[in-house]
Design an enzyme around this catalytic site. Sequence first.
Site, short mmCIF file in Angstrom:
data_model
loop_
_atom_site.label_atom_id
_atom_site.label_comp_id
_atom_site.label_asym_id
_atom_site.label_seq_id
_atom_site.Cartn_x
_atom_site.Cartn_y
_atom_site.Cartn_z
N ASP A 24 0.86 -1.19 0.00
CA ASP A 24 0.00 0.00 0.00
C ASP A 24 0.89 1.24 0.00
O ASP A 24 1.08 1.91 1.02
CB ASP A 24 -0.93 -0.03 1.21
CG ASP A 24 -1.89 -1.21 1.15
OD1 ASP A 24 -2.35 -1.54 0.03
OD2 ASP A 24 -2.17 -1.81 2.20
N LYS A 46 0.62 -8.01 -2.39
CA LYS A 46 -0.69 -7.47 -2.73
C LYS A 46 -0.54 -6.10 -3.38
O LYS A 46 0.01 -5.18 -2.78
CB LYS A 46 -1.57 -7.36 -1.48
CG LYS A 46 -2.96 -6.80 -1.76
CD LYS A 46 -3.81 -6.75 -0.51
CE LYS A 46 -3.50 -5.54 0.35
NZ LYS A 46 -3.99 -4.26 -0.25
N LEU A 74 -8.08 -5.47 -6.27
CA LEU A 74 -8.77 -4.33 -6.88
C LEU A 74 -10.28 -4.37 -6.66
O LEU A 74 -10.98 -3.45 -7.05
CB LEU A 74 -8.44 -4.27 -8.38
CG LEU A 74 -6.94 -4.16 -8.68
CD1 LEU A 74 -6.71 -4.07 -10.19
CD2 LEU A 74 -6.31 -2.96 -7.98
N LYS A 75 -10.78 -5.44 -6.08
CA LYS A 75 -12.17 -5.52 -5.61
C LYS A 75 -13.18 -5.09 -6.66
O LYS A 75 -14.03 -4.22 -6.43
CB LYS A 75 -12.33 -4.67 -4.34
CG LYS A 75 -11.45 -5.08 -3.18
CD LYS A 75 -11.71 -4.21 -1.96
CE LYS A 75 -10.86 -4.61 -0.76
NZ LYS A 75 -9.43 -4.24 -0.94
N PHE A 76 -13.16 -5.72 -7.82
CA PHE A 76 -14.07 -5.35 -8.89
C PHE A 76 -15.53 -5.52 -8.45
O PHE A 76 -15.92 -6.52 -7.85
CB PHE A 76 -13.82 -6.20 -10.13
CG PHE A 76 -12.48 -5.99 -10.78
CD1 PHE A 76 -11.86 -4.75 -10.77
CD2 PHE A 76 -11.83 -7.04 -11.41
CE1 PHE A 76 -10.64 -4.55 -11.37
CE2 PHE A 76 -10.60 -6.85 -12.03
CZ PHE A 76 -10.00 -5.61 -12.01
N ASP A 78 -19.04 -4.37 -10.50
CA ASP A 78 -19.70 -3.66 -11.60
C ASP A 78 -20.61 -4.65 -12.30
O ASP A 78 -20.81 -5.77 -11.80
CB ASP A 78 -18.63 -3.09 -12.56
CG ASP A 78 -19.07 -1.81 -13.25
OD1 ASP A 78 -20.21 -1.79 -13.77
OD2 ASP A 78 -18.29 -0.84 -13.28
N PRO A 80 -21.75 -7.57 -14.90
CA PRO A 80 -20.96 -8.76 -15.24
C PRO A 80 -20.00 -8.59 -16.40
O PRO A 80 -18.84 -9.02 -16.33
CB PRO A 80 -22.04 -9.81 -15.54
CG PRO A 80 -23.19 -9.41 -14.67
CD PRO A 80 -23.18 -7.90 -14.69
N ARG A 229 0.85 -2.89 7.20
CA ARG A 229 1.56 -1.95 8.06
C ARG A 229 2.42 -2.59 9.16
O ARG A 229 3.49 -2.06 9.46
CB ARG A 229 0.56 -0.96 8.66
CG ARG A 229 0.08 0.08 7.63
CD ARG A 229 -1.13 0.84 8.11
NE ARG A 229 -2.34 0.02 8.04
CZ ARG A 229 -3.56 0.48 8.28
NH1 ARG A 229 -3.74 1.75 8.61
NH2 ARG A 229 -4.61 -0.31 8.18
#
Length: 252
Positions: A24, A46, A74-76, A78, A80, A229
Site C-alpha cells: 500500500d 498485494k 482491486l475488488k471489482f 460492476d 458482469p 503496516r
Amino acid sequence: MPTLMYLQEMIRMHAKDKIIVALDVPDLAAGEKLVDRLSPYAGMFKVGLEFFTAAGPAAVRMVKERGGRVFADLKFHDIPNTVAGAARALVRLGVDMLNVHAAGGKAMLQAAAAAVREEAAALNRPAPVIIAVTVLTSLDREALRCEVGIEREVEEQVARWALLAREAGLDGVVASPREIRAIREACGPEFVIVTPGVRPAGSDRGDQRRVMTPAEALREGASYLVIGRPITAAPDPVAAARAIAAEIEMVK
C-alpha cells in the site's frame, strides 16, 4: 472446524508462502524498495487500489520481474460484462490472485470466474486464484447495520456471501479472521480463505476492527495472511517479517 488433513497440509507450507505483504504505497519506487527487501519473506505481494492507481500495470510487472507473485486486490464490483473484461486484463498481466466483490451478485461472480479461466486457457497458463470480498474488515456489526443496511450478524453475512462465491465457481473469499471458522463450516476444507485484519500481538490495530494474531488466524484455518503496516511501516520491515514468519512456523 478445519479438518486435520487440511491443517497438516497448511503447516507443511513454508511460512513465507502463507504471507501476502500489502504494497500500500504511493509510487513505483516505494514498491520496488519493499519487494527487493521482503521477497525472501513473502510468498506473494498485494497490489491494491492505491498502488495500482498510482503506477498502473507497471506495479504488477515490477513484482513479476523480481520473481514475485501478485495478488491484485482491486475488488471489482460492476456489471458482469465489465467485471469479466477487467478480470481478463488481469490474467493477461500475469497476476496470481484477484478479487471481486461478493455483493455484485451471482451473475457477476460467475462471469468473472468464467472469464479468468477462459483467458488463462487461451494463454496456456494456470488460472489465477479468484476470490470474493465479503464484509470489509473495517466494518463492525453497528456499521454493517446502520450504514450498509444489512441486518444480519457479520459472521452470518460473511458465510452467506462465501457460499454464494462457492456456488458461482470462485476459489475462495477474503474475510476477517473472526469469520474463518464459519466459512470453513459452510464451504469446506479446500475453500481458500485470504485473511486481512492480522496483527501481531501488541501492534496497532489501525482501522481494522475484527483482528487476530497470525498464529490465531492460521489455527482457525486461514489459507493466506495479508499483512501490511505491521511489516511495511515497521522501523525494520525485514525484522518484522522474520518475526511473523517465526510465529507462523510455530503453529501446530
